[in-house]
Design an enzyme around this catalytic site. Structure first.
Site, PDB file in Angstrom:
ATOM      1  N   ASP A  30      14.241 -35.605 -34.266  1.00  0.00           N
ATOM      2  CA  ASP A  30      14.506 -34.190 -34.010  1.00  0.00           C
ATOM      3  C   ASP A  30      15.377 -33.641 -35.141  1.00  0.00           C
ATOM      4  OD1 ASP A  30      14.460 -32.285 -31.194  1.00  0.00           O
ATOM      5  OD2 ASP A  30      15.846 -31.712 -32.806  1.00  0.00           O
ATOM      6  N   HIS A  46      -3.499 -31.176 -30.290  1.00  0.00           N
ATOM      7  CA  HIS A  46      -2.679 -30.111 -29.716  1.00  0.00           C
ATOM      8  C   HIS A  46      -2.869 -30.026 -28.209  1.00  0.00           C
ATOM      9  CE1 HIS A  46      -0.274 -26.454 -29.648  1.00  0.00           C
ATOM     10  NE2 HIS A  46      -1.077 -26.107 -28.655  1.00  0.00           N
ATOM     11  N   ASN A  86      10.564 -30.860 -21.663  1.00  0.00           N
ATOM     12  CA  ASN A  86      10.724 -29.471 -21.257  1.00  0.00           C
ATOM     13  C   ASN A  86       9.335 -28.833 -21.163  1.00  0.00           C
ATOM     14  OD1 ASN A  86      13.591 -29.603 -21.294  1.00  0.00           O
ATOM     15  ND2 ASN A  86      13.572 -29.373 -23.512  1.00  0.00           N
ATOM     16  N   HIS A  97       3.966 -27.276 -28.178  1.00  0.00           N
ATOM     17  CA  HIS A  97       3.106 -28.449 -28.414  1.00  0.00           C
ATOM     18  C   HIS A  97       3.820 -29.574 -27.661  1.00  0.00           C
ATOM     19  CE1 HIS A  97       0.563 -31.050 -31.366  1.00  0.00           C
ATOM     20  NE2 HIS A  97       1.195 -31.901 -30.544  1.00  0.00           N
ATOM     21  N   HIS A  99       5.823 -32.389 -26.154  1.00  0.00           N
ATOM     22  CA  HIS A  99       6.642 -33.405 -26.807  1.00  0.00           C
ATOM     23  C   HIS A  99       7.621 -33.998 -25.816  1.00  0.00           C
ATOM     24  CE1 HIS A  99       8.484 -29.431 -27.319  1.00  0.00           C
ATOM     25  NE2 HIS A  99       9.660 -30.038 -27.207  1.00  0.00           N
ATOM     26  N   HIS A 101      11.201 -35.759 -25.572  1.00  0.00           N
ATOM     27  CA  HIS A 101      12.453 -36.083 -26.251  1.00  0.00           C
ATOM     28  C   HIS A 101      12.890 -37.473 -25.790  1.00  0.00           C
ATOM     29  CE1 HIS A 101      13.651 -31.809 -27.348  1.00  0.00           C
ATOM     30  NE2 HIS A 101      12.783 -31.565 -26.379  1.00  0.00           N
TER      31      HIS A 101
END
Ligand code: AMP
Ligand code: ZN
Length: 116
Positions: A30, A46, A86, A97, A99, A101
């Site tokens: 990140d 995507h 999120n 897109h 993801h 974390h």
């Protein structure tokens, strides 16, 4: 998606600190880390968010989670980590897109993160 920042990272059009990739997924650091270890794991294709996945996306979602520990350990979080995805407006997703974390480090990440 030509205007998607994470698709541009997949396509090599903008740089990223990649830490893992295979045919289906890509992991990179990140740009604004919230913890000593903060990696994003994305599908190379995507997918906008968990709110827009289709049944055929299940294997790639499984792959993202199945790789999380290996990535966390390699990046310096040997004793666990937290995964956050999120999603949409309420989840305060900023990059559309999908993801995951992966946040961690040598020490506990603390209480549930308000915003990472
Ligand atoms: P989210 O709010 O869950 O959509 O998180 C988006 C994350 O992407 C944030 O933690 C940003 O710091 C991160 N981010 C945005 N642009 C980049 C980039 N070019 N390279 C790496 N991380 C990024
Ligand atoms: Zn994209």
């Amino acid at each position: 998606m030509s205007d998607c920042i994470f698709c541009k990272i997949v396509d090599g059009k903008i740089p990223a600190a990649k830490v893992f990739e295979d045919d289906d997924i890509l992991a990179f650091k990140d740009i604004s880390p919230a913890r000593p270890v903060h990696v994003l794991v994305i599908p190379k294709k995507h997918i906008t968010s968990l709110a827009t996945v289709s049944p055929e996306d299940s294997p790639i979602l499984g792959k993202i989670l199945a790789k999380a520990n290996e990535i966390a350990v390699a990046q310096g979080s040997p004793d666990g980590f937290r995964v956050i995805i999120n999603t949409g407006r309420v989840g305060q997703q900023e990059v559309p897109h999908l993801h995951a974390h992966i946040v961690g480090g040598p020490d506990p990440v603390g209480p549930m993160l308000k915003r990472i």
